[in-house]
Design an enzyme around this catalytic site. Sequence first.
Site, mmCIF file in Angstrom:
data_model
loop_
_atom_site.group_PDB
_atom_site.id
_atom_site.type_symbol
_atom_site.label_atom_id
_atom_site.label_comp_id
_atom_site.label_asym_id
_atom_site.label_seq_id
_atom_site.Cartn_x
_atom_site.Cartn_y
_atom_site.Cartn_z
ATOM 1 C CB CYS A 92 -19.157 2.260 10.258
ATOM 2 S SG CYS A 92 -17.556 2.945 9.791
ATOM 3 C CE LYS A 98 -4.078 0.089 2.338
ATOM 4 N NZ LYS A 98 -4.988 0.134 3.490
HETATM 5 N N1 LIG Z 1 -14.348 3.593 6.774
HETATM 6 C C1 LIG Z 1 -15.113 4.539 7.289
HETATM 7 O O1 LIG Z 1 -15.977 5.115 6.618
HETATM 8 C C2 LIG Z 1 -14.938 4.979 8.728
HETATM 9 C C3 LIG Z 1 -15.560 6.152 9.167
HETATM 10 C C4 LIG Z 1 -15.395 6.558 10.485
HETATM 11 C C5 LIG Z 1 -14.633 5.770 11.346
HETATM 12 N N2 LIG Z 1 -14.070 4.619 10.910
HETATM 13 C C6 LIG Z 1 -13.258 3.842 11.852
HETATM 14 O O2 LIG Z 1 -11.874 4.114 11.595
HETATM 15 C C7 LIG Z 1 -11.072 2.934 11.783
HETATM 16 C C8 LIG Z 1 -10.319 2.613 10.523
HETATM 17 O O3 LIG Z 1 -11.256 2.312 9.510
HETATM 18 P P1 LIG Z 1 -10.821 2.203 7.975
HETATM 19 O O4 LIG Z 1 -12.060 1.931 7.220
HETATM 20 O O5 LIG Z 1 -9.967 3.356 7.615
HETATM 21 O O6 LIG Z 1 -9.912 0.868 8.056
HETATM 22 P P2 LIG Z 1 -9.011 0.209 6.917
HETATM 23 O O7 LIG Z 1 -9.074 -1.247 7.154
HETATM 24 O O8 LIG Z 1 -9.379 0.769 5.589
HETATM 25 O O9 LIG Z 1 -7.528 0.717 7.255
HETATM 26 C C9 LIG Z 1 -6.811 0.357 8.376
HETATM 27 C C10 LIG Z 1 -5.323 0.359 8.017
HETATM 28 O O10 LIG Z 1 -4.554 0.160 9.212
HETATM 29 C C11 LIG Z 1 -3.390 -0.550 8.850
HETATM 30 N N3 LIG Z 1 -2.748 -1.136 10.030
HETATM 31 C C12 LIG Z 1 -3.204 -2.117 10.834
HETATM 32 N N4 LIG Z 1 -2.286 -2.376 11.819
HETATM 33 C C13 LIG Z 1 -1.253 -1.520 11.626
HETATM 34 C C14 LIG Z 1 -0.012 -1.313 12.290
HETATM 35 N N5 LIG Z 1 0.356 -2.029 13.358
HETATM 36 N N6 LIG Z 1 0.806 -0.364 11.813
HETATM 37 C C15 LIG Z 1 0.474 0.358 10.730
HETATM 38 N N7 LIG Z 1 -0.687 0.206 10.051
HETATM 39 C C16 LIG Z 1 -1.539 -0.727 10.496
HETATM 40 C C17 LIG Z 1 -3.917 -1.589 7.855
HETATM 41 O O11 LIG Z 1 -2.878 -2.129 7.074
HETATM 42 C C18 LIG Z 1 -4.917 -0.765 7.051
HETATM 43 O O12 LIG Z 1 -4.329 -0.192 5.903
HETATM 44 C C19 LIG Z 1 -12.052 1.858 12.257
HETATM 45 O O13 LIG Z 1 -12.087 1.837 13.643
HETATM 46 C C20 LIG Z 1 -13.383 2.339 11.706
HETATM 47 O O14 LIG Z 1 -14.472 1.862 12.453
HETATM 48 C C21 LIG Z 1 -14.185 4.218 9.615
#
Ligand SMILES: NC(=O)c1ccc[n+]([C@@H]2O[C@H](COP(=O)([O-])OP(=O)(O)OC[C@H]3O[C@@H](n4cnc5c(N)ncnc54)[C@H](O)[C@@H]3O)[C@@H](O)[C@H]2O)c1
Length: 432
Positions: free
Chosen positions: A263, A35
Amino acid sequence: MKLCMIGTGYVGLVSGTCFADLGNNVICVDKDKKKIKHLSNANIPIYEPGLSELVLKNYKNKKLTFSTNLKKSVKDSDIIFICVGTPTKKKGSSADLSQIYNVSKEISSSINKFKIIITKSTVPVTTGDQIEKILSKKNSKKKFSVVSNPEFLREGEAIRDFTYPDRIVIGSNDKKSNNILKNLYGPLISKGAQYVHTTRRAAELIKYASNSFLATKITFINEIANLCEKTGINVEDISIGMGLDKRIGGRFLRAGPAYGGSCFPKDTKAIISTADKFKVNLSVIKSVIKSNKNRSNLLLDRVYEILNKKIKNKKIAFLGVTFKANTDDMRDSSSLSMIPTLSKKGAKIKYFDPTGLKDEFKKIKNVSYENSIRKSVEGSDLVIIHTEWNDFKSINFKNLIKNKKCIIYDMRNIYSANKIKTQGFKYYSVGR
Ligand SMILES: NC(=O)c1ccc[n+]([C@@H]2O[C@H](COP(=O)([O-])OP(=O)(O)OC[C@H]3O[C@@H](n4cnc5c(N)ncnc54)[C@H](O)[C@@H]3O)[C@@H](O)[C@H]2O)c1
């Protein structure tokens, strides 16, 4: 300010890019090397309108950088946003916080000066307390502050939502971090965003309560749609009639398939699990989850009814498979249960989605991706409009479908029944 976003997914990449656009120096970190390599070559791994341009602009002017080196990035930054995933645990329904705690441990050994550590990820009440405990093992409490700043952006509208939020919620138990964050968000506050300062635990709960309420609203109108179907009422009249009441509001009152996405399904489950821990019964949210689970079956029953229970060898086209328009996110989309069920019953399914082929359906028998609306609907017995993409809003079915017996099932109420009937097709929709 120097910011570090840990986790470069939907939330980390969008908010990191927007913070860079506001003039901050932002490092977006991810453990996924592929990524980060893609991003460093200006390839954006997700579909989000307007994001590519903004990433490119800020990457070129060096406000935005990408890294896999978490420790160095934390050392070089003042404010650290944790944006990793908090999915449902494989066993049970609580949030799996392993990514949050792993990151916290890594941050812990990189605190070289005062840092604000923020959870932007959606985390259950008391997670901030646990992070504080982890950090305190190696660091004096004077060296850091743990804050909750939940993110409310919607996929597909993420940049607009970040730039013009209704509110910014900061849950911090100390004045210093509150002042710094109020300053960081100053440009958005001056454009009209409400700044809400609460305790850390309250901020954590605001996010879950908000998502659960929105899921309830969708489920509520879906059930009202069921009643409308039986009583010959148009559910859209109900949505308008209810939504004009300012206490209710018209948004999230559109009947359709089960809610999905990354979510609502996981957050409704997680809040119940948290409440169970504190011996509180969230019965309303429990029944919302149950009703939403039944929703896909209910719409499938309708498909069986439309096809007179003869599914075998029926050619079914799905227009859109993502959980909503303007995103490539497939997480918990209702198509994930509908398509395999119909395939098991012998249907031959072709689908088209503006964001392309989906790995989720690659191994499912008799399911194929077509790269245009025309190819997907050609020769169909039934066309299901599953997602409300603009691409599907003015299709001339008459030009595309020769089989006049083809039926259109519009699960998003995009069309008026009359418009489709004048094209010579049988038409079904939701709650009308
Ligand atoms: N997607 C949405 O619309 C949205 C909206 C509001 C809140 N959220 C919340 O935000 C959070 C993230 O959601 P998302 O959709 O962006 O998730 P996602 O799965 O798209 O992204 C998470 C990223 O974190 C990385 N990651 C995991 N462990 C890691 C580590 N140790 N070091 C570095 N990187 C690491 C993963 O590789 C991944 O790229 C969740 O808690 C979700 O509930 C999401």
